[in-house]
Design a protein around this motif. Structure first.
Motif, short mmCIF file in Angstrom:
data_model
loop_
_atom_site.label_atom_id
_atom_site.label_comp_id
_atom_site.label_asym_id
_atom_site.label_seq_id
_atom_site.Cartn_x
_atom_site.Cartn_y
_atom_site.Cartn_z
N TRP A 11 25.73 44.35 43.02
CA TRP A 11 26.45 43.96 44.24
C TRP A 11 27.85 44.58 44.22
N GLN A 12 28.51 44.50 43.09
CA GLN A 12 29.85 45.08 43.02
C GLN A 12 29.81 46.60 43.15
N ILE A 13 28.90 47.24 42.46
CA ILE A 13 28.81 48.69 42.52
C ILE A 13 28.58 49.16 43.95
N GLY A 14 27.71 48.44 44.67
CA GLY A 14 27.44 48.82 46.05
C GLY A 14 28.56 48.47 47.00
N SER A 15 29.40 47.50 46.64
CA SER A 15 30.46 47.04 47.53
C SER A 15 31.73 47.86 47.42
N ALA A 16 31.99 48.44 46.26
CA ALA A 16 33.27 49.12 46.01
C ALA A 16 33.59 50.20 47.04
N PRO A 17 32.64 51.02 47.48
CA PRO A 17 33.00 52.06 48.46
C PRO A 17 33.53 51.50 49.77
N PHE A 18 33.07 50.32 50.18
CA PHE A 18 33.57 49.73 51.42
C PHE A 18 35.03 49.29 51.24
N ILE A 19 35.36 48.82 50.05
CA ILE A 19 36.72 48.36 49.78
C ILE A 19 37.67 49.53 49.56
N GLY A 20 37.29 50.46 48.71
CA GLY A 20 38.17 51.56 48.35
C GLY A 20 38.13 52.70 49.34
N GLY A 21 36.98 53.40 49.41
CA GLY A 21 36.87 54.52 50.32
C GLY A 21 36.88 54.11 51.78
N GLY A 22 36.57 52.86 52.06
CA GLY A 22 36.61 52.35 53.43
C GLY A 22 37.96 51.75 53.77
N PHE A 23 38.16 50.48 53.41
CA PHE A 23 39.40 49.80 53.77
C PHE A 23 40.63 50.49 53.17
N ASP A 35 28.43 31.89 31.87
CA ASP A 35 28.99 32.78 30.85
C ASP A 35 29.68 34.00 31.47
N TYR A 36 30.66 34.49 30.78
CA TYR A 36 31.39 35.70 31.15
C TYR A 36 30.53 36.91 30.82
N THR A 37 30.32 37.80 31.79
CA THR A 37 29.40 38.91 31.59
C THR A 37 29.95 40.21 32.19
N ILE A 38 29.13 41.26 32.10
CA ILE A 38 29.53 42.54 32.68
C ILE A 38 29.66 42.46 34.20
N ALA A 39 29.06 41.46 34.84
CA ALA A 39 29.26 41.29 36.28
C ALA A 39 30.73 40.95 36.57
N ASP A 40 31.32 40.12 35.73
CA ASP A 40 32.74 39.78 35.89
C ASP A 40 33.62 40.97 35.53
N ILE A 41 33.27 41.67 34.46
CA ILE A 41 34.06 42.82 34.03
C ILE A 41 34.08 43.89 35.11
N ALA A 42 32.96 44.08 35.79
CA ALA A 42 32.89 45.09 36.85
C ALA A 42 33.68 44.69 38.09
N THR A 43 33.65 43.41 38.42
CA THR A 43 34.22 42.95 39.69
C THR A 43 35.71 42.68 39.61
N PHE A 44 36.17 42.18 38.47
CA PHE A 44 37.59 41.81 38.32
C PHE A 44 38.55 42.94 38.71
N PRO A 45 38.37 44.18 38.25
CA PRO A 45 39.36 45.21 38.57
C PRO A 45 39.49 45.53 40.05
N TRP A 46 38.47 45.19 40.84
CA TRP A 46 38.57 45.43 42.28
C TRP A 46 39.18 44.25 43.03
N LEU A 47 38.88 43.03 42.62
CA LEU A 47 39.39 41.87 43.35
C LEU A 47 40.79 41.46 42.88
N ALA A 48 41.06 41.62 41.59
CA ALA A 48 42.35 41.16 41.05
C ALA A 48 43.56 41.81 41.72
N PRO A 49 43.58 43.13 41.96
CA PRO A 49 44.78 43.71 42.58
C PRO A 49 45.09 43.14 43.97
N PHE A 50 44.07 42.73 44.70
CA PHE A 50 44.32 42.09 45.99
C PHE A 50 44.96 40.72 45.78
N VAL A 51 44.47 39.97 44.81
CA VAL A 51 45.03 38.64 44.52
C VAL A 51 46.48 38.77 44.07
#
Length: 283
Positions: A148-160, A203-219
């Motif tokens: 989900w994160q991998i597919g979403s990143a282009p909309f956030i970065g290359g898009g918005f 549990d903390y997993t690679i899903a969190d590791i992948a998503t944190f760097p994209w959502l945290a800077p907005f927060v």
């Protein structure tokens, strides 16, 4: 006011003068532009990256593995300056034919293995070390959120991010289109994190590791100019809770500054070869 209309030509051609901030490096072709080898350190893992949201995924993963006691996850990290086209050297293209960071060479086995794309790197390391990826019925949930994160990143970065912060002209339609999608993605995460401590479950997993760097800077308000205010990011209170929780992890704090080439000098780390490199750094 509506944006001026544009009628596409019958056949598109590249206009080098119409690329905005990235005009000097963006081309519609792949492959090496310069013959240059990559540096190689002493460890089995050689990471070539930059501390962008995608690059930080890999460095956080390595630092979390080391924090968890996997001493054989020691790595060398080399900065690839994507603004000056370093990703188009022959050495880098050999590791990643797509010329994007991060890229990893794993020489821990009988044959060196190249891994490119941030999600592939996280999955490779998780499986190699048996960490941050469950093997029970929750594995599918974790992998679903990872992709989900991998597919979403282009909309956030290359898009918005591109149309709101980087495009040479501001146009209402693409900004509205990608602002809506970015907010929808934040809402997806917020609703999930209202139900679960982490994206994949308990549990903390690679899903969190992948998503944190994209959502945290907005927060934290550190990406795309005034995007935090523009998108009303404080509305997503469960994302905010999760971001702040992860930001306190030692592995995350260290991983966020590796290959960072901007900001105060004590927050930069162009190369990383051992834990001693963090001495005197602010993280």
């Amino acid at each position: 006011m509506a944006d001026p209309t544009y009628t596409p030509p019958a056949v598109w051609t590249h206009d080098a003068e119409n690329g905005g901030r990235f005009a000097a490096i963006n081309r519609p072709t792949a492959g090496a532009r310069e013959d240059k080898d990559l540096p190689v350190g002493e460890h089995d893992f050689q990471l070539y990256s930059l501390a962008t949201p995608n690059g930080v995924k890999a460095t956080i993963m390595f630092e979390e593995l080391l924090e968890a006691g996997h001493s054989d996850a020691e790595y060398d990290a080399w900065t690839v300056n994507i603004s000056d086209g370093s990703q188009f050297t022959s050495g880098f293209v050999d590791v990643n034919p797509n010329s994007k960071i991060p890229a990893l060479l794993d020489s821990s086995g009988d044959q060196p293995v190249r891994i490119f794309e941030s999600g592939a790197i996280l999955l490779h390391l998780a499986e190699k070390f048996g960490a941050f990826l469950p093997t029970d019925h929750t594995r599918a949930e974790v992998l679903s959120w990872l992709f989900w994160q991998i597919g979403s990143a282009p909309f956030i970065g290359g898009g918005f991010g591109h149309f709101y912060a980087y495009a040479p002209e501001k146009y209402e339609y693409p900004i509205n289109r990608y602002a809506m999608e970015t907010k929808r993605l934040f809402d997806v995460a917020d609703q999930r994190l209202a139900q679960s401590e982490y994206l994949g479950g308990k549990d903390y997993t690679i899903a969190d590791i992948a998503t944190f760097p994209w959502l945290a800077p907005f927060v934290f308000g550190t990406i795309y100019n005034e995007a935090k205010t523009f998108l009303s990011i404080d509305e997503y209170e469960h994302v905010g809770r999760w971001v702040r929780q992860l930001a306190d992890r030692p592995g995350v704090r260290r991983g966020r500054i590796v290959n960072k080439a901007w900001g105060d000098e004590d927050e930069q780390m162009l190369e990383r070869h051992s834990a001693a490199d963090f001495e005197g750094k602010k993280f």
